[in-house]
Design an enzyme around this catalytic site. Sequence first.
Site, PDB file in Angstrom:
ATOM      1  N   ASP A 115       0.852  -1.184   0.000  1.00 39.40           N
ATOM      2  CA  ASP A 115       0.000   0.000   0.000  1.00 39.40           C
ATOM      3  C   ASP A 115       0.889   1.236   0.000  1.00 39.40           C
ATOM      4  O   ASP A 115       1.801   1.349   0.822  1.00 39.40           O
ATOM      5  CB  ASP A 115      -0.919   0.031   1.229  1.00 39.40           C
ATOM      6  CG  ASP A 115      -1.893   1.197   1.171  1.00 39.40           C
ATOM      7  OD1 ASP A 115      -2.766   1.177   0.278  1.00 39.40           O
ATOM      8  OD2 ASP A 115      -1.776   2.112   2.000  1.00 39.40           O
ATOM      9  N   GLY A 120     -32.833  25.520  30.409  1.00 43.82           N
ATOM     10  CA  GLY A 120     -33.518  24.589  31.291  1.00 43.82           C
ATOM     11  C   GLY A 120     -32.654  23.399  31.620  1.00 43.82           C
ATOM     12  O   GLY A 120     -31.570  23.212  31.059  1.00 43.82           O
ATOM     13  N   ASP A 121     -33.138  22.583  32.541  1.00 43.31           N
ATOM     14  CA  ASP A 121     -32.459  21.358  32.968  1.00 43.31           C
ATOM     15  C   ASP A 121     -33.228  20.181  32.382  1.00 43.31           C
ATOM     16  O   ASP A 121     -34.407  19.977  32.705  1.00 43.31           O
ATOM     17  CB  ASP A 121     -32.441  21.286  34.494  1.00 43.31           C
ATOM     18  CG  ASP A 121     -31.633  20.105  35.016  1.00 43.31           C
ATOM     19  OD1 ASP A 121     -31.575  19.065  34.329  1.00 43.31           O
ATOM     20  OD2 ASP A 121     -31.072  20.225  36.119  1.00 43.31           O
ATOM     21  N   PHE A 122     -32.583  19.390  31.518  1.00 42.50           N
ATOM     22  CA  PHE A 122     -33.338  18.328  30.837  1.00 42.50           C
ATOM     23  C   PHE A 122     -33.737  17.187  31.765  1.00 42.50           C
ATOM     24  O   PHE A 122     -34.484  16.298  31.367  1.00 42.50           O
ATOM     25  CB  PHE A 122     -32.606  17.806  29.598  1.00 42.50           C
ATOM     26  CG  PHE A 122     -31.158  17.406  29.785  1.00 42.50           C
ATOM     27  CD1 PHE A 122     -30.773  16.438  30.687  1.00 42.50           C
ATOM     28  CD2 PHE A 122     -30.170  17.994  28.994  1.00 42.50           C
ATOM     29  CE1 PHE A 122     -29.460  16.064  30.833  1.00 42.50           C
ATOM     30  CE2 PHE A 122     -28.837  17.611  29.129  1.00 42.50           C
ATOM     31  CZ  PHE A 122     -28.475  16.647  30.049  1.00 42.50           C
ATOM     32  N   ARG A 138     -23.376  13.429  22.352  1.00 44.28           N
ATOM     33  CA  ARG A 138     -22.365  13.431  23.420  1.00 44.28           C
ATOM     34  C   ARG A 138     -23.008  13.738  24.780  1.00 44.28           C
ATOM     35  O   ARG A 138     -22.491  14.526  25.572  1.00 44.28           O
ATOM     36  CB  ARG A 138     -21.248  14.433  23.114  1.00 44.28           C
ATOM     37  CG  ARG A 138     -20.450  14.116  21.876  1.00 44.28           C
ATOM     38  CD  ARG A 138     -19.300  15.077  21.694  1.00 44.28           C
ATOM     39  NE  ARG A 138     -18.418  15.060  22.857  1.00 44.28           N
ATOM     40  CZ  ARG A 138     -17.429  14.191  23.058  1.00 44.28           C
ATOM     41  NH1 ARG A 138     -17.208  13.248  22.149  1.00 44.28           N
ATOM     42  NH2 ARG A 138     -16.674  14.244  24.121  1.00 44.28           N
ATOM     43  N   ASP A 193     -30.347  23.808  26.817  1.00 41.00           N
ATOM     44  CA  ASP A 193     -29.239  23.521  27.732  1.00 41.00           C
ATOM     45  C   ASP A 193     -29.387  24.383  28.978  1.00 41.00           C
ATOM     46  O   ASP A 193     -30.309  25.220  29.074  1.00 41.00           O
ATOM     47  CB  ASP A 193     -27.891  23.782  27.044  1.00 41.00           C
ATOM     48  CG  ASP A 193     -26.820  22.798  27.514  1.00 41.00           C
ATOM     49  OD1 ASP A 193     -26.746  22.525  28.727  1.00 41.00           O
ATOM     50  OD2 ASP A 193     -26.056  22.296  26.659  1.00 41.00           O
TER      51      ASP A 193
END
Length: 577
Positions: free
Chosen positions: A78, A498-500, A515, A472
């Site tokens: 190669d 906000g807080d998921f 991620r 987020d």
Amino acid sequence: MSHSPFLGSFFDPPDPFLLLQGLRFEVVPSKFKEKLDKASFATPYGYAMETAKQKALEVANRMHQKDLRAPDVVIGADTIVTVGGLILEKPVDKQDAYRMLSRLSGREHSVFTGVAIVHCSSKDHQLHTRVSEFYEETKVKFSELSEELLWEYVHSGEPMDKAGGYGIQALGGMLVESVHGDFLNVVGFPLNHFCKQLVKLYYPPRPEDLRRRVKHDSIPAADTFEDLSDVEGGGPEPAQRDAGSRDEKAEAGEAGQAAAQAECHRTQETLPLFPTRLLELIEGFMLSKALFTACKLKVFDLLKDEAPQKAMDIASKVDASAYGTERLLDICAAMGLLEKTEQGYSNTETANVYLASDGEYSLHGFIMHNNDLTWNLFTYLEFAIQEGTNQHHRALGKKVEDLFQDAYYQSPETRLRFMRAMHSMMKLTACQVATAFNLSHFSSACDVGGCTGALARELAREYPRMQVTVFDLPDIIELAAHFQPPRPQAVQIHFAAGDFFRDPLPSAELYVLCRILHDWPDDKVHKLLSRVAESCKPGESPSSDSLFLLRRSILGSSVTRRPGAVAHACHPSALGG
């Protein structure tokens, strides 16, 4: 009846070269898909050798299955071209060929060919292989080439099946100003080095040569290799040469011959192959730390788009010792990140694009996150394995109740560092994630934990009718504006704080988790995905289906499409959560 022991494959174009050496062979193109991760190899030649080996092993296995007997030897090769730390293989189209040749214009580059010699045998219908590998490097310099000449050569069609986009043995030879090393290596096969390897494997030194310390680095006559093609039985095993039959005038006595042959046998048969790849893995952390240090000192920023600078000048600008700086610069040059000339040090193209902190596709933020946090986490990998828990408490020296608030967001500086790391990686991979499936029938999307909105911008660019909401934490949304370039797609993108885990998720037809899941333990992951599932709007028409895009690792992406269903992805490292 004898059969050819050399089953050659994908030689381009060394077939006549092998004929000149008296070797009988069959050409068998390999079906191995050349998709190895270049970034996982410490050196370009390591990538070329591994590709050559995989090509040859694929042929060996296929021929064994087809003929129910093992080929004697399979030779794989190669060839790649490297310039400025980038590996150039065959261009995918004319535009790609033009870009490759433009990079080579007026510059010196390296041509590496990796060669794998696979020795095959069969026992109880099972294929057994033993691999010998080597590589050859040749330096080639192009003249300064005009745009007209480059396009004329591209339109000739010759670049399309050539590594680096040129063939030195044909029209491409007119582009070359100088060659240092094996010319045939640039053509595609290092014949001289190959023949020397055959000598070492099949035609070892005679006893009297060992006693006289004769350098055994020459290529014998072609009939030597013809003898190899007459081997009977189950394949030619590398073995010591019969000194008595080869040289009737040997001066050594029988005892001396036996001792020398035993030493030769030990050298050729019992010593393992040199563990190049293993040593690279063992010492690879040193190279990583050198790269991290150069980035932290902003070395690549100093050299971006600038004339070469001396080590002493760079040292004064980064407030470091001249001696230490010069060593660091030499390491970066050896890694292909800097170019070193008599005038001084300068960035390679890779460094300008990915390592300078102000580039559009800069990985500087991601590197700093790995240097300042991840490096310390992996110091405690042994504890993570033994305990089965993350090690943030040891790395940070304090109890960590909330991973993000106590580790990533503990101060505005660490929060911004983490956002830069996420932005770096998402900028690099957003296009692949956004285009993995055709999402044009979705009119709205929510990027859960979308951080800086890099993926949201790519979704908006790719799908002009889609409205994208980035969801987020408030502190992240507040800083996200620093990462927003003025682009037409901005009107499609909205930011919601906000807080998921606690707050209602924004309504959308498409939910993206990128991620996110690998940061949390299973109970948290189940809770989050359950909340997303409750927010889905399943329906019969594609436009009302919900879709989850789940990133599984740092570089790759995994996309799961199951309307109204929930998929799960976890990071493989115990350090993550």
